[in-house]
Design a protein around this motif. Structure first.
Motif, short mmCIF file in Angstrom:
data_model
loop_
_atom_site.label_atom_id
_atom_site.label_comp_id
_atom_site.label_asym_id
_atom_site.label_seq_id
_atom_site.Cartn_x
_atom_site.Cartn_y
_atom_site.Cartn_z
N GLU A 287 0.80 -1.22 0.00
CA GLU A 287 0.00 0.00 0.00
C GLU A 287 0.84 1.27 0.00
O GLU A 287 0.42 2.29 -0.57
CB GLU A 287 -0.93 0.02 1.23
CG GLU A 287 -1.97 -1.08 1.26
CD GLU A 287 -1.42 -2.42 1.74
OE1 GLU A 287 -2.17 -3.42 1.69
OE2 GLU A 287 -0.25 -2.46 2.17
N ASN A 288 2.03 1.26 0.61
CA ASN A 288 2.76 2.51 0.86
C ASN A 288 4.15 2.61 0.25
O ASN A 288 4.72 3.70 0.23
CB ASN A 288 2.87 2.73 2.37
CG ASN A 288 1.52 2.78 3.05
OD1 ASN A 288 0.65 3.55 2.66
ND2 ASN A 288 1.33 1.95 4.07
N ALA A 289 4.70 1.50 -0.22
CA ALA A 289 6.06 1.53 -0.77
C ALA A 289 6.04 1.34 -2.27
O ALA A 289 5.08 0.80 -2.83
CB ALA A 289 6.92 0.45 -0.12
N LYS A 324 9.99 15.66 6.75
CA LYS A 324 9.35 14.38 6.44
C LYS A 324 9.39 14.09 4.95
O LYS A 324 9.77 12.99 4.53
CB LYS A 324 7.90 14.41 6.93
CG LYS A 324 7.11 13.18 6.53
CD LYS A 324 5.65 13.30 6.94
CE LYS A 324 4.86 12.10 6.43
NZ LYS A 324 3.41 12.20 6.77
N TRP A 325 9.00 15.07 4.14
CA TRP A 325 8.89 14.82 2.69
C TRP A 325 10.24 14.57 2.03
O TRP A 325 10.31 13.86 1.03
CB TRP A 325 8.19 16.01 2.02
CG TRP A 325 6.74 16.14 2.42
CD1 TRP A 325 5.98 15.19 3.02
CD2 TRP A 325 5.92 17.29 2.26
NE1 TRP A 325 4.70 15.66 3.23
CE2 TRP A 325 4.63 16.95 2.77
CE3 TRP A 325 6.11 18.57 1.74
CZ2 TRP A 325 3.55 17.85 2.77
CZ3 TRP A 325 5.05 19.47 1.73
CH2 TRP A 325 3.79 19.12 2.25
N LEU A 326 11.29 15.15 2.57
CA LEU A 326 12.61 14.98 1.96
C LEU A 326 13.41 13.86 2.63
O LEU A 326 14.64 13.84 2.56
CB LEU A 326 13.38 16.30 2.01
CG LEU A 326 12.74 17.45 1.23
CD1 LEU A 326 13.63 18.68 1.25
CD2 LEU A 326 12.46 17.05 -0.21
N SER A 327 12.71 12.96 3.28
CA SER A 327 13.34 11.77 3.84
C SER A 327 13.05 10.59 2.92
O SER A 327 11.89 10.20 2.74
CB SER A 327 12.77 11.49 5.24
OG SER A 327 13.23 10.25 5.73
N ASP A 409 2.87 7.03 7.26
CA ASP A 409 3.78 8.09 7.71
C ASP A 409 5.16 7.58 8.13
O ASP A 409 6.13 8.33 8.08
CB ASP A 409 3.16 8.85 8.90
CG ASP A 409 1.83 9.47 8.57
OD1 ASP A 409 1.76 10.20 7.56
OD2 ASP A 409 0.85 9.22 9.31
N GLU A 410 5.25 6.32 8.54
CA GLU A 410 6.49 5.85 9.15
C GLU A 410 6.89 4.47 8.64
O GLU A 410 6.05 3.67 8.23
CB GLU A 410 6.34 5.77 10.68
CG GLU A 410 6.13 7.09 11.38
CD GLU A 410 5.96 6.90 12.88
OE1 GLU A 410 6.39 7.80 13.63
OE2 GLU A 410 5.42 5.86 13.29
N GLN A 425 10.27 8.64 9.77
CA GLN A 425 9.31 9.33 8.92
C GLN A 425 9.87 9.38 7.50
O GLN A 425 11.09 9.42 7.31
CB GLN A 425 9.03 10.74 9.44
CG GLN A 425 8.19 10.78 10.70
CD GLN A 425 7.66 12.16 10.98
OE1 GLN A 425 8.34 13.16 10.72
NE2 GLN A 425 6.44 12.25 11.52
N TYR A 426 9.00 9.38 6.53
CA TYR A 426 9.49 9.32 5.15
C TYR A 426 8.56 10.09 4.21
O TYR A 426 7.39 10.35 4.51
CB TYR A 426 9.58 7.87 4.69
CG TYR A 426 8.23 7.20 4.47
CD1 TYR A 426 7.58 7.28 3.24
CD2 TYR A 426 7.60 6.51 5.50
CE1 TYR A 426 6.35 6.68 3.04
CE2 TYR A 426 6.38 5.91 5.31
CZ TYR A 426 5.75 5.99 4.08
OH TYR A 426 4.52 5.41 3.89
#
Length: 743
Positions: A287-289, A324-327, A409-410, A425-426
């Motif tokens: 779902e998230n990666a 967060k967004w730039l991780s 989120d994580e 966070q990513y």
């Protein structure tokens, strides 16, 4: 606990001889049919039609594929039986022992002479056969018909097969290619597409260009293989409701309105569907990666990264959101994960630094690996060098962390050494943690089990054994398909014959006194005699030879000493010759995990349930089961799949395969097994640096390796068009930078 030395008297030496009948003899007893014969080296009576060392056999198979076995087994036979040959000669049963030095030298000289004669004969006849094959290529199929061949897939194995077979050879068959992907993708350079170092279309070759004049192509997905009826069911979606809709699901999993389904029958199926990304059932990964296996995956990652930089540049973005967004998190420390992280680091240190200078201090790239080392299959020096290069580029390597879950989120992780849990966070997560068996392979295995149920219990057990792909023999023929299916690439697991199915035959052959138990001496002689046929037995034979001391029956200790030294010397030369041969022509049987003598002693002790240093049939089976687990398959790499495709093209070029056991047997007589030549491993580390793990030479890293990496990956493209495009992309990226346009 290591098994103590036990004084024993050796059995007759075992030497290998090949017979058209294919029977195998161990210690004078037939072990199992349809294989190579093992007979006492000192035997004077030869079975009828058995090819003896130095003779001129009438069939080419023995000269070609089996010559190396004749040479090696001659030396091994002399070594194993050297001490006995040096001490005595039997004039009749129960006769007095005659001890002398002469037979020692004679045994060694005979083995060396036999090896030379066999090799010379094989060389001469091999040249003659090769010259004949060059001048007499078949133009029509041996059956007089055109067998229907269906190729599933357009990856490395399928593409190299289709490229390797000539138009003239392809005319002997009716070939149809089925795949949902109408192009070949050069996957080793896919990570370079992450941020646009290489454009996607530069590493894509239309499959219709490859098969022009050779085969037909159908853009569809295979849903089922019926091995009993020899048909495949294929499908794809029908036309979308709106003519402008191009984003619809082209190959739906479920039954939907307008779905198109058709059947294709085959005589021979070439199964090359590849593998799928393995999420290890980790919650939230799908779902998230982002997976990283296809062109669309690289496009999505590139678009996501660009979007995050643009969103972080907005005046409405908070500092917390920027962090967060730039991780960026990459999961997987293999070649794919390392190269994705390297390309992303190059983009941040180069283009992003110029285009988004205010955001660079907030950017973080982390590479998470469950193991302690990156590139674990490479040399340890390369692993250490990759960590150093990443430290220079600002990439944080988190080794020894297991990803437990990925939420919106994580990334939740656990450190393996102490169990400490943490989270990151990513803004973007790339999942490159490994591959698993294709879903279609599970269905195919079930169909093969049904086909062989009630026919062969051994084949059914083999098919049901856990494996990452469809199990094939050394000719890439799927076990249990009876000549109808070949598998290659990531979809296949090439496996050497296991010893367990032949346990009863081997036990009977080794139990010379019919006691119902095998002693250490009998195990040693059995393993020494059969190790060329079953390479997984070799290390166990070496261990037993080291702990089971032969009985000294010689009147003169000097003779025993000479015999022992000569025997050890011949064995060393045999092993050295085998290693050299395996370097250039590695068969899957040569890929056996080395356990070490301590682990081997533990295997013997654990299989000996009664702890009496005697193994009955059930204990012997338990031991063989442990030994068979040491067999290893070829690595799932593009290099292996490409060589398998070329090998299969040569098999089909002979014009004898027609989808049955008889034609498979006929082709086997003219061909040897698939052998793999390892050219080395390579990976891009970033900053213009790369790592090569080369045979013999060892690890090579640095800027020079980076240049060599680019040259190799450019020259290895499937067509000259792709070579030109990739070369121009390297120049464009260096001169003008990467294109950050989000399209």
């Amino acid at each position: 606990t290591p098994i103590p030395p036990v004084p024993v008297r050796p059995f007759p030496a075992m030497a290998m001889q090949t017979a058209p009948s294919g029977a195998v003899f161990v210690g004078g007893h037939e072990a199992f049919p349809s294989r190579t014969r093992l007979v006492p080296a000192a035997a004077t009576a030869k079975p009828q039609n058995v090819v003896s060392l130095g003779s001129a056999p009438s069939h080419s198979k023995s000269l070609g594929a089996d010559t190396d076995k004749i040479v090696l087994s001659s030396l091994a036979g002399a070594a194993v039986g050297l001490s006995r040959t040096s001490r005595r000669q039997r004039t009749s049963r129960g006769a007095k022992m005659v001890r002398q030095v002469g037979p020692v030298a004679a045994a060694v000289a005979a083995a060396a002479s036999a090896a030379k004669v066999a090799a010379a004969g094989a060389s001469a006849v091999g040249v003659a056969i090769g010259a004949k094959s060059l001048s007499e290529k078949p133009t029509t199929h041996a059956s007089g018909k055109k067998p229907k061949v269906v190729v599933l897939g357009t990856g490395w194995g399928a593409a190299t097969f289709l490229q390797g077979i000539s138009e003239q050879e392809a005319q002997m068959y009716d070939i149809t290619v089925v795949s949902p992907r109408n192009f070949f993708l050069y996957t080793p350079l896919l990570p370079a597409c992450t941020m646009g170092s290489i454009e996607e279309r530069s590493i894509m070759t239309p499959i219709r260009r490859v098969i022009a004049g050779k085969a037909e192509y159908l853009e569809a997905k295979c849903e089922e293989v019926d091995t009993v009826k020899k048909v495949v069911r294929c499908c794809r979606a029908g036309p979308p409701p709106s003519p402008r809709d191009i984003t619809y699901e082209h190959f739906p999993e479920d039954d939907v309105d307008g779905k198109l389904t058709f059947m294709l029958d085959y005589d021979i199926l070439i199964y090359a569907v590849g593998a799928q990304t393995n999420d290890f059932r980790t919650p939230g990964v799908k779902e998230n990666a982002f997976f990283f296996k296809e062109v669309d995956d690289a496009k999505k990652v590139r678009q996501k990264v660009t979007e995050l930089f643009e969103r972080a540049s907005l005046p409405t973005t908070t500092p917390e959101e920027i962090e967060k967004w730039l991780s960026f998190v990459i999961v997987g420390g293999g070649p794919t994960g390392v190269e994705v992280a390297a390309d992303m680091a190059d983009f941040i240190a180069g283009d992003a630094k110029d285009l988004y200078p205010k955001l660079i201090p907030h950017v973080k790239v982390r590479l998470v690996n469950v193991g302690d080392y990156l590139l674990s299959t490479y040399d340890r020096g390369i692993s250490q060098k990759s960590v150093e290069v990443f430290a220079e580029k600002g990439v944080e390597v988190m080794a020894g962390y297991l990803v437990k879950e990925i939420t919106a989120d994580e990334v939740k992780m656990k450190r393996l050494k102490d169990g400490e849990e943490s989270s990151l966070q990513y803004g973007c997560v790339v999942w490159a943690a490994g591959i698993k068996e294709h879903a279609l392979s599970k269905q195919l295995k079930s169909s093969l089990v049904e086909k062989n149920y009630g026919v062969s219990e051994d084949i059914v057990k083999t098919l049901q054994a856990p494996s990452p792909g469809i199990i094939t023999d050394e000719m890439l023929h799927v076990r249990g398909s009876h000549g109808t299916i070949f598998a290659l690439g990531d979809a296949a697991t090439v496996r050497h014959d296991r010893t367990l199915p032949y346990a009863e035959q081997l036990f009977k052959a080794a139990d010379l006194d019919n006691s119902g138990d095998l002693t250490l001496q009998e195990l040693r002689e059995l393993f020494q005699g059969a190790s060329d046929e079953f390479p997984q037995l070799e290390e166990y034979a070496q261990y037993l030879a080291s702990v089971v001391e032969p009985e000294d029956t010689s009147d003169d200790p000097r003779i025993a000493s000479i015999a022992k030294v000569l025997g050890q010397g011949i064995e060393r030369e045999r092993r050295a010759f085998k290693k050299v041969k395996e370097f250039a022509f590695q068969k899957v049987g040569d890929r056996t995990a080395r356990k070490g003598f301590e682990s081997i002693a533990a295997d013997l002790a654990e299989a000996d349930a009664n702890s009496n240093l005697l193994w009955d049939l059930e204990e012997f089976k338990a031991l063989l089961d442990r030994i068979d687990k040491n067999l290893q398959a070829f690595p799932p790499t593009a290099q292996v799949a490409a060589q398998q495709g070329k090998y299969l093209a040569k098999l089909f070029a002979k014009g004898t395969l027609s989808g049955d056991d008889e034609s498979l047997t006929e082709t086997a007589k003219k061909s040897g097994p698939f052998t793999y030549f390892h050219k080395g491993s390579l990976a891009y580390l970033g900053g213009g640096k790369a790592a090569f793990d080369l045979p013999i030479i060892g690890p090579v890293t640095g800027a020079a390796a980076g240049v060599a990496w680019k040259l190799y990956e450019t020259s290895a493209q499937l067509s000259w068009k792709n070579r030109a495009l990739v070369g121009l992309d390297w120049i464009r990226s260096e001169l003008f930078g990467r294109d950050t346009s989000r399209v």
